[in-house]
Write a protein that holds these residues in place. Structure first.
Motif, mmCIF file in Angstrom:
data_model
loop_
_atom_site.group_PDB
_atom_site.id
_atom_site.type_symbol
_atom_site.label_atom_id
_atom_site.label_comp_id
_atom_site.label_asym_id
_atom_site.label_seq_id
_atom_site.Cartn_x
_atom_site.Cartn_y
_atom_site.Cartn_z
ATOM 1 N N ASN A 52 0.129 -11.781 14.777
ATOM 2 C CA ASN A 52 -0.871 -12.843 14.994
ATOM 3 C C ASN A 52 -2.380 -12.624 14.379
ATOM 4 O OD1 ASN A 52 0.966 -14.038 16.752
ATOM 5 N ND2 ASN A 52 0.594 -12.578 18.385
ATOM 6 N N ASP A 53 -2.181 -12.432 13.360
ATOM 7 C CA ASP A 53 -3.369 -12.234 12.352
ATOM 8 C C ASP A 53 -3.947 -10.914 12.759
ATOM 9 O OD1 ASP A 53 -3.410 -14.359 10.848
ATOM 10 O OD2 ASP A 53 -4.278 -15.441 12.481
ATOM 11 N N HIS A 54 -3.293 -9.786 13.499
ATOM 12 C CA HIS A 54 -4.060 -8.707 13.674
ATOM 13 C C HIS A 54 -3.133 -7.549 12.736
ATOM 14 C CE1 HIS A 54 -5.814 -5.484 16.267
ATOM 15 N NE2 HIS A 54 -4.735 -4.876 16.341
ATOM 16 N N LEU A 55 -3.946 -6.484 12.349
ATOM 17 C CA LEU A 55 -3.288 -5.658 11.556
ATOM 18 C C LEU A 55 -2.673 -4.382 12.370
ATOM 19 C CD1 LEU A 55 -2.932 -4.375 8.606
ATOM 20 C CD2 LEU A 55 -5.036 -3.403 8.737
ATOM 21 N N LEU A 56 -1.375 -4.361 11.998
ATOM 22 C CA LEU A 56 -0.576 -3.372 12.899
ATOM 23 C C LEU A 56 -0.295 -2.110 12.299
ATOM 24 C CD1 LEU A 56 1.974 -5.473 14.829
ATOM 25 C CD2 LEU A 56 -0.024 -4.789 15.582
ATOM 26 N N ALA A 57 -0.286 -2.242 10.950
ATOM 27 C CA ALA A 57 0.125 -1.052 9.920
ATOM 28 C C ALA A 57 -0.300 -1.360 8.692
ATOM 29 C CB ALA A 57 1.539 -0.531 10.037
ATOM 30 N N ASN A 58 -0.561 -0.106 7.980
ATOM 31 C CA ASN A 58 -0.943 -0.259 6.460
ATOM 32 C C ASN A 58 -0.366 0.818 5.548
ATOM 33 O OD1 ASN A 58 -3.044 0.429 3.981
ATOM 34 N ND2 ASN A 58 -2.847 -1.676 4.209
ATOM 35 N N ILE A 59 0.171 0.470 4.500
ATOM 36 C CA ILE A 59 0.582 1.613 3.402
ATOM 37 C C ILE A 59 -0.095 1.226 2.295
ATOM 38 C CG2 ILE A 59 2.397 2.423 2.483
ATOM 39 C CD1 ILE A 59 4.493 1.394 4.313
ATOM 40 N N THR A 60 -1.000 2.066 1.716
ATOM 41 C CA THR A 60 -1.901 1.853 0.628
ATOM 42 C C THR A 60 -1.631 2.954 -0.418
ATOM 43 O OG1 THR A 60 -3.513 0.622 1.591
ATOM 44 C CG2 THR A 60 -4.012 1.519 -0.469
ATOM 45 N N PHE A 61 -1.009 2.623 -1.944
ATOM 46 C CA PHE A 61 -0.966 3.665 -2.693
ATOM 47 C C PHE A 61 -2.100 3.499 -3.852
ATOM 48 C CE2 PHE A 61 2.947 2.106 -1.213
ATOM 49 C CZ PHE A 61 3.818 3.189 -1.026
ATOM 50 N N CYS A 62 -2.221 4.522 -4.487
ATOM 51 C CA CYS A 62 -3.191 4.549 -5.710
ATOM 52 C C CYS A 62 -2.283 4.656 -6.731
ATOM 53 C CB CYS A 62 -4.326 5.826 -5.723
ATOM 54 S SG CYS A 62 -5.389 5.826 -4.423
ATOM 55 N N LYS A 63 -2.272 3.721 -7.649
ATOM 56 C CA LYS A 63 -1.545 3.736 -8.982
ATOM 57 C C LYS A 63 -2.041 4.516 -10.085
ATOM 58 C CE LYS A 63 -1.690 -0.096 -11.466
ATOM 59 N NZ LYS A 63 -1.521 -1.462 -11.916
ATOM 60 N N ARG A 64 -1.509 5.541 -10.599
ATOM 61 C CA ARG A 64 -1.995 6.407 -11.310
ATOM 62 C C ARG A 64 -1.024 6.518 -12.536
ATOM 63 N NH1 ARG A 64 -4.552 10.442 -6.866
ATOM 64 N NH2 ARG A 64 -6.283 9.124 -6.321
ATOM 65 N N SER A 65 -1.548 6.960 -13.758
ATOM 66 C CA SER A 65 -0.607 6.943 -14.796
ATOM 67 C C SER A 65 0.694 7.982 -14.736
ATOM 68 C CB SER A 65 -1.406 7.675 -16.227
ATOM 69 O OG SER A 65 -1.926 8.864 -15.970
ATOM 70 N N PHE A 66 0.797 9.006 -14.045
ATOM 71 C CA PHE A 66 1.734 9.920 -13.575
ATOM 72 C C PHE A 66 2.510 9.520 -12.456
ATOM 73 C CE2 PHE A 66 -2.275 11.606 -11.849
ATOM 74 C CZ PHE A 66 -2.051 11.704 -10.841
ATOM 75 N N GLY A 67 1.902 8.471 -11.776
ATOM 76 C CA GLY A 67 2.739 8.242 -10.574
ATOM 77 C C GLY A 67 1.982 7.450 -9.365
ATOM 78 N N LEU A 68 2.381 7.779 -8.285
ATOM 79 C CA LEU A 68 1.676 7.121 -6.820
ATOM 80 C C LEU A 68 1.264 8.098 -6.045
ATOM 81 C CD1 LEU A 68 4.632 4.556 -6.520
ATOM 82 C CD2 LEU A 68 2.334 3.870 -7.300
ATOM 83 N N TYR A 69 -0.166 8.024 -5.534
ATOM 84 C CA TYR A 69 -0.424 8.847 -4.364
ATOM 85 C C TYR A 69 -0.608 7.915 -3.257
ATOM 86 C CZ TYR A 69 -3.843 11.303 -1.593
ATOM 87 O OH TYR A 69 -4.498 11.913 -0.545
ATOM 88 N N LEU A 70 -0.058 8.490 -1.994
ATOM 89 C CA LEU A 70 -0.185 7.612 -0.884
ATOM 90 C C LEU A 70 -1.423 8.018 -0.073
ATOM 91 C CD1 LEU A 70 1.328 6.124 1.414
ATOM 92 C CD2 LEU A 70 2.709 8.106 1.939
#
Length: 332
Positions: A52-70
């Motif tokens: 219902n347009d309300h944010l319940l959860a978020n997963i954000t990564f940083c994309k880096r040359s060697f991989g992904l930082y959560l």
């Protein structure tokens, strides 16, 4: 419910993080500079779960040359209480959705080390449980090292400078072989540099100012101590629990790797920035930290609270053989 993908930071995520208190059994705190910090996130890959347009959860990564930082794995506060996050994750549909997010980003943005990693307070049982549900394992350990001076001393020839080739070459000579070394945040702002009278560079480092609201300090007496602090004049000067500002070092280099040089440099930076405290995260295997950790007078907060452990958790088979490079931004 499905996760929506975007490569920008949304206002809804800012609002969610501003309301989030971090930590459980160790330190508990809330970031007060989310709006200033979050839009600096390098190459974000953000997945949001809404109802219902309300944010319940978020997963954000940083994309880096060697991989992904959560960078963020956050739930609405209604899921954080009374074990609701654990109960909800255990429902197979949501767990499969989250696992699908991890599989997608790993397939599309694996990096040259095929590495997806995060940092977790070793005493935070909820975060550790959550990470284990999605295949993360502890592969290295960090030490949260405080450095305090009630009256830090002025240091002559200590200046803030824009990053020059000389600075970067020195940093690379010390850190480029560390796992997850990157330079994104070194190039923003200023480097603190200490020169001798004849112009020789004695020390440098990158220092970031952070603001927290502290609900609990680390250590066995952390909960009691945070309530007592406002009534203790000396400690009240070091820690303002409602609006605590401190510095976080990164890429510290010393020409003479001695405890006296390190203490003088760090105290000089505190004086320049009008602060009394630093929190410095180091891989326990970091050569400079290993060499000096038992010789430095870290200050009164270290004597009371000691060192707080942080787990480096990595999803998959990658094993960091070298110490982790700790970017200040990743810890704040």
């Amino acid at each position: 419910m499905k996760f929506e993908f975007t490569e920008v930071i949304t206002p809804e995520l800012v609002e969610l993080l501003e309301e989030t208190t971090l930590g459980t059994n160790g330190a508990m705190y809330r970031h007060l500079d989310v709006k200033d910090r979050i839009y600096q996130t390098d190459a974000p890959l953000s997945f949001s779960l809404k109802r219902n347009d309300h944010l319940l959860a978020n997963i954000t990564f940083c994309k880096r040359s060697f991989g992904l930082y959560l960078r963020y794995f956050a739930f609405d506060k209604r899921f954080q209480s009374k074990g609701k996050a654990r109960q909800t994750i255990q429902k197979s549909a949501l767990k499969q959705e989250i696992e699908g997010v991890f599989q997608r980003v790993e397939k599309e943005h694996a990096g040259n080390l095929h590495m997806c990693y995060a940092y977790i307070d070793a005493r935070n049982a909820r975060s550790k449980w959550m990470s284990e549900q999605f295949g993360f394992q502890t592969k290295a350990k960090l030490a949260t090292q405080s450095f305090t001076r009630i009256y830090p001393k002025h240091v002559l020839s200590l200046k803030k400078e824009t990053l020059q080739r000389e600075h970067l070459d020195w940093i690379r000579s010390k850190y480029q072989n560390h796992t997850a070394y990157f330079e994104e945040y070194l190039k923003d702002g200023f480097i603190h540099c200490w020169h001798s009278a004849d112009g020789k560079l004695l020390a440098l480092g990158k220092f970031t100012t952070v603001t927290w609201e502290i609900n609990r300090l680390p250590g066995k007496l952390g909960g009691f101590f945070v309530k007592l602090l406002p009534y203790l004049p000396v400690f009240r000067k070091l820690v303002n629990v409602k609006h605590h500002q401190f510095l976080v070092p990164e890429a510290v280099c010393l020409a003479d790797e001695s405890p006296k040089v390190l203490e003088t440099f760090l105290a000089g930076v505190l004086h320049m920035e009008k602060r009394q405290m630093m929190l410095w995260w180091n891989d326990e295997r970091d050569p400079l930290y290993m060499k000096l950790k038992d010789q430095v007078n870290w200050g009164i907060m270290h004597r009371i609270l000691g060192i707080s452990p942080v787990d480096v958790v990595i999803r998959g088979d990658f094993q960091p053989e070298n110490p982790m490079y700790i970017a200040a931004f990743d810890m704040i």
